[in-house]
Scaffold this active site. Structure first.
Site, PDB file in Angstrom:
ATOM      1  N   ASP A 107       0.926  -1.177   0.014  1.00 38.96           N
ATOM      2  CA  ASP A 107      -0.206   0.196  -0.005  1.00 38.96           C
ATOM      3  C   ASP A 107       0.922   1.248  -0.033  1.00 38.96           C
ATOM      4  O   ASP A 107       1.369   1.677   0.946  1.00 38.96           O
ATOM      5  CB  ASP A 107      -0.877   0.177   1.226  1.00 38.96           C
ATOM      6  CG  ASP A 107      -1.667   1.246   1.314  1.00 38.96           C
ATOM      7  OD1 ASP A 107      -2.808   1.059   0.661  1.00 38.96           O
ATOM      8  OD2 ASP A 107      -1.382   2.167   1.914  1.00 38.96           O
ATOM      9  N   LYS A 127      -2.701   5.779  -4.480  1.00 38.59           N
ATOM     10  CA  LYS A 127      -3.761   6.680  -4.024  1.00 38.59           C
ATOM     11  C   LYS A 127      -3.640   8.046  -4.878  1.00 38.59           C
ATOM     12  O   LYS A 127      -2.601   8.569  -4.891  1.00 38.59           O
ATOM     13  CB  LYS A 127      -3.933   6.999  -2.583  1.00 38.59           C
ATOM     14  CG  LYS A 127      -3.739   5.752  -1.834  1.00 38.59           C
ATOM     15  CD  LYS A 127      -4.042   5.965  -0.194  1.00 38.59           C
ATOM     16  CE  LYS A 127      -3.754   4.834   0.369  1.00 38.59           C
ATOM     17  NZ  LYS A 127      -2.119   4.705   0.758  1.00 38.59           N
TER      18      LYS A 127
HETATM   19  P1  NAD Z   1       1.017   1.765  11.830  1.00 40.12           P
HETATM   20  O1  NAD Z   1      -0.130   1.576  13.006  1.00 40.12           O
HETATM   21  O2  NAD Z   1       0.926   0.550  10.925  1.00 40.12           O
HETATM   22  O3  NAD Z   1       2.144   1.940  12.910  1.00 40.12           O
HETATM   23  C1  NAD Z   1       3.275   1.694  12.298  1.00 40.12           C
HETATM   24  C2  NAD Z   1       4.445   2.017  13.419  1.00 40.12           C
HETATM   25  O4  NAD Z   1       4.125   1.089  14.580  1.00 40.12           O
HETATM   26  C3  NAD Z   1       5.776   1.803  13.062  1.00 40.12           C
HETATM   27  O5  NAD Z   1       6.357   2.958  12.520  1.00 40.12           O
HETATM   28  C4  NAD Z   1       6.304   1.354  14.175  1.00 40.12           C
HETATM   29  O6  NAD Z   1       6.691   2.311  15.116  1.00 40.12           O
HETATM   30  C5  NAD Z   1       5.286   0.418  14.997  1.00 40.12           C
HETATM   31  N1  NAD Z   1       5.346  -1.088  14.736  1.00 40.12           N
HETATM   32  C6  NAD Z   1       5.465  -1.596  13.529  1.00 40.12           C
HETATM   33  N2  NAD Z   1       5.298  -2.917  13.804  1.00 40.12           N
HETATM   34  C7  NAD Z   1       5.531  -3.029  15.187  1.00 40.12           C
HETATM   35  C8  NAD Z   1       5.807  -4.319  15.961  1.00 40.12           C
HETATM   36  N3  NAD Z   1       5.765  -5.380  15.331  1.00 40.12           N
HETATM   37  N4  NAD Z   1       5.718  -4.061  17.301  1.00 40.12           N
HETATM   38  C9  NAD Z   1       5.935  -2.615  17.803  1.00 40.12           C
HETATM   39  N5  NAD Z   1       5.765  -1.601  17.017  1.00 40.12           N
HETATM   40  C10 NAD Z   1       5.598  -1.624  15.709  1.00 40.12           C
HETATM   41  O7  NAD Z   1       0.766   3.342  11.322  1.00 40.12           O
HETATM   42  P2  NAD Z   1       0.692   3.564   9.795  1.00 40.12           P
HETATM   43  O8  NAD Z   1       1.980   3.204   8.998  1.00 40.12           O
HETATM   44  O9  NAD Z   1       0.420   5.073   9.798  1.00 40.12           O
HETATM   45  O10 NAD Z   1      -0.629   2.819   8.978  1.00 40.12           O
HETATM   46  C11 NAD Z   1      -0.076   1.666   8.207  1.00 40.12           C
HETATM   47  C12 NAD Z   1      -0.220   2.094   6.721  1.00 40.12           C
HETATM   48  O11 NAD Z   1      -1.645   2.567   6.569  1.00 40.12           O
HETATM   49  C13 NAD Z   1       0.646   2.950   6.085  1.00 40.12           C
HETATM   50  O12 NAD Z   1       1.823   2.676   6.076  1.00 40.12           O
HETATM   51  C14 NAD Z   1      -0.057   3.422   4.980  1.00 40.12           C
HETATM   52  O13 NAD Z   1       0.262   2.468   3.904  1.00 40.12           O
HETATM   53  C15 NAD Z   1      -1.477   3.296   5.411  1.00 40.12           C
HETATM   54  N6  NAD Z   1      -1.992   4.660   5.844  1.00 40.12           N
HETATM   55  C16 NAD Z   1      -2.911   5.466   5.234  1.00 40.12           C
HETATM   56  C17 NAD Z   1      -3.567   6.520   5.348  1.00 40.12           C
HETATM   57  C18 NAD Z   1      -4.701   6.991   4.658  1.00 40.12           C
HETATM   58  O14 NAD Z   1      -4.967   8.183   4.894  1.00 40.12           O
HETATM   59  N7  NAD Z   1      -5.056   6.434   4.062  1.00 40.12           N
HETATM   60  C19 NAD Z   1      -2.952   7.406   6.431  1.00 40.12           C
HETATM   61  C20 NAD Z   1      -1.960   6.688   7.366  1.00 40.12           C
HETATM   62  C21 NAD Z   1      -1.359   5.445   6.756  1.00 40.12           C
END
Ligand code: NAD
Length: 278
Positions: free
Chosen positions: A46, A76
């Site tokens: 994504d 997107k």
């Molecule tokens: P997320 O909830 O996936 O959190 C990511 C963070 O969680 C990492 O940077 C790390 O600090 C921590 N993490 C990851 N794996 C872990 C583990 N196993 N143990 C402990 N901590 C861990 O948040 P995100 O990246 O914002 O969301 C996921 C995906 O959703 C994004 O990468 C993106 O592709 C999408 N997204 C879309 C929108 C939108 O507006 N459509 C907004 C935000 C994110």
């Protein structure tokens, strides 16, 4: 190797339920970490124009040695490209950066209600699908009223709606509306983006101990148990693997209910799609 189950869209295409998100992944490392994710077994990536890492993501997909049809790629449409011709050109530019000749899924990134162009943008996505540039079309960050409006205006139902969703912000009203339309729910920020104590919550850590799993795996297993498509992000090699292996963690109905009870009225961590941006 762990693999994610597939879910089926109402248009007949399928999506791996557990994918890899690359928000805030530096363009310089995007190809490397996406390649690691594909090696680990992810088959769903994504990205977004906004993330400025489509080029690296596409390179990793092309150089993975995997047949194109085995990797599900989402990108997107950004907010300043909602006009019909701009949206067509933006999709073509994303494909160019990715080095791919079609997308599995194209999403309108935000409705931006005050801009008032989301119906026009949705019509452009319908056109992109008819031109074969995009297999499936959906939306992200739409308030319920705007979601209903694009369906009423076009008769075309998004296959998926990507929204902020995690145990502290469970989005029950939208999920019910999705179910009524046959729209899949996709969670962004599934782990809470590190903005809260979610992964230290005793309900989560208690269930994790019982399963010999990590708190992140328990949270992701909760998304999967609810039929939600989810896309956790990590650039840490061990966590990239750990997050995919959440697909092997099966929660009991009681455990799912205990996590359901963590929902909070003020649990939103990100921007509210209904708010004005100025
Ligand atoms: P997320 O909830 O996936 O959190 C990511 C963070 O969680 C990492 O940077 C790390 O600090 C921590 N993490 C990851 N794996 C872990 C583990 N196993 N143990 C402990 N901590 C861990 O948040 P995100 O990246 O914002 O969301 C996921 C995906 O959703 C994004 O990468 C993106 O592709 C999408 N997204 C879309 C929108 C939108 O507006 N459509 C907004 C935000 C994110």
């Amino acid at each position: 190797m762990t693999t994610s189950p597939d879910l089926t869209f109402h248009d007949g295409h399928t999506i791996p339920q557990l994918g890899y998100g690359v928000f805030k992944v530096d363009p310089d490392i995007a190809a490397d970490v996406t390649g690691q994710a594909l090696t680990a077994g992810y088959r769903h990536i994504d990205t977004a124009k906004l993330y400025a890492n489509e080029e690296g993501v596409g390179r990793a997909v092309r150089e993975s040695g995997l047949p194109r049809e085995e990797v599900f790629v989402t990108t997107k449409l950004w907010n300043d490209d909602h006009r019909f011709e701009d949206a067509i050109a933006a999709c073509e530019a994303s494909l160019e950066r990715l080095g791919l000749d079609y997308l599995d899924l194209y999403l309108i990134h935000w409705a931006v209600p005050e801009q008032g162009l989301y119906v026009e943008a949705w019509k452009a996505l319908i056109e992109l699908r008819s031109r074969g540039l995009v297999r499936s079309i959906g939306v992200s960050n739409f308030p319920l009223a705007e979601l209903q409006e694009i369906i009423a205006a076009t008769g075309e139902v998004p296959v998926i709606h990507q929204i902020e969703l995690h145990p502290y912000f469970q989005q029950r009203e939208l999920r019910e509306a999705h179910a009524g339309h046959g729209i899949l729910t996709q969670s962004w920020g599934p782990l809470g983006q590190g903005k809260s104590d979610l992964l230290d919550n005793p309900v989560i850590t208690g269930i994790a101990s019982a399963h010999g799993a990590t708190p992140a795996q328990v949270v992701l297993a909760w998304h999967l148990a609810h039929g939600i498509v989810t896309i956790p992000k990590s650039v840490t090699p061990s966590r990239i693997v750990e997050n995919l292996e959440a697909a092997d963690v099966k929660l009991t109905a009681e455990e799912v209910a205990a996590i359901d009870a963590l929902d909070r009225p003020d649990g939103r961590g990100g921007f509210d799609p209904a708010q004005r941006r100025d």
